[in-house]
Design an enzyme around this catalytic site. Structure first.
Site, PDB file in Angstrom:
ATOM      1  N   ASP A 199       0.854  -1.188   0.000  1.00  0.00           N
ATOM      2  CA  ASP A 199       0.000   0.000   0.000  1.00  0.00           C
ATOM      3  C   ASP A 199       0.893   1.242   0.000  1.00  0.00           C
ATOM      4  OD1 ASP A 199      -1.783   2.111   0.620  1.00  0.00           O
ATOM      5  OD2 ASP A 199      -3.097   0.738   1.720  1.00  0.00           O
ATOM      6  N   LYS A 219      -0.552   9.900   1.247  1.00  0.00           N
ATOM      7  CA  LYS A 219      -0.636  11.144   2.020  1.00  0.00           C
ATOM      8  C   LYS A 219       0.531  11.238   3.005  1.00  0.00           C
ATOM      9  CE  LYS A 219      -5.663  11.492   1.628  1.00  0.00           C
ATOM     10  NZ  LYS A 219      -6.963  11.553   2.340  1.00  0.00           N
TER      11      LYS A 219
END
Length: 212
Positions: A118, A122
């Site tokens: 993943d 951000k």
């Protein structure tokens, strides 16, 4: 990615303790015990549906493998592959990567695979990236000296971030490809995501780094 909830997943996992190790903390420092043979140990963190780790275990019977996946609804797909293949050199763990040090001792692991992790794009989620410095320290604490990380992704930003993170931590770069499927690298085994992304025309990035 939205995961399809499988309420029966836990029950199925419990039915196959010979494949999904039920009490992994019992094997800390002695991970040869669940396997038929004492041989080098490679682990994949975020094994997903298990294609990569299953095919690696088939291709390299002289190595023991562990596929680690936190989501029960995902690891049962890897379990199905292992049940069918019935490989003596592959086990699965349904755990969170943050718990690695509770289950593995220094020198337990020879190599770590990180495949299509993943990206957590951000900035406020940087610490969740599996190539963040705290994870690199965690890996160092379970790997043998000069142990390796093999990393693949289609996410260029994550790859660039990871190369910087590896370098700042002092890891030695052994191999680098900015377009794996158009390189001379031999023996590549694709993950499910890798096949999906490459069929869309995405470049696959890969590197190998070693602790010094």
């Amino acid at each position: 990615m939205r995961l399809r909830h499988k309420p029966w997943a836990q029950e199925k996992i419990e039915q196959y303790p010979q494949y999904v190790v039920a009490n992994p903390e019992m094997h800390k420092g002695k991970w040869h015990e669940p396997f038929e043979k004492k041989q080098p140990l490679h682990i994949e963190i975020g094994t997903g549906k298990g294609r990569f780790i299953t095919e690696m275990a088939k291709a390299h019977p002289d190595i023991n493998y562990i596929g680690i996946e936190v989501y029960k609804s995902v690891i049962v797909d890897a379990l199905d592959k292992l049940i069918e293949a019935d490989l003596p050199n592959l086990k699965l763990l349904n755990i969170d990567a943050n718990d690695l040090e509770k289950l593995f001792a220094k020198n337990d692991v020879d190599r770590i695979y990180l495949n299509f992790s993943d990206p957590w794009p951000k900035t406020r989620h940087e610490k969740r990236r599996l190539t963040y410095k705290s994870f690199l320290k965690l890996y160092e604490n379970i790997l043998k000296d000069a142990g390796e990380i093999h990393f693949k992704t289609d996410n260029q930003s994550l790859f660039e971030y990871s190369l910087m993170s590896f370098s700042q931590y002092g890891l030695l770069l052994k191999y680098l490809s900015l377009d794996l499927h158009h390189s001379d690298f031999e023996g590549n085994i694709m993950t499910e995501y890798e096949q999906k992304f490459s069929e869309k025309g995405n470049r696959i990035f890969r590197c190998e780094v070693k602790y010094q």
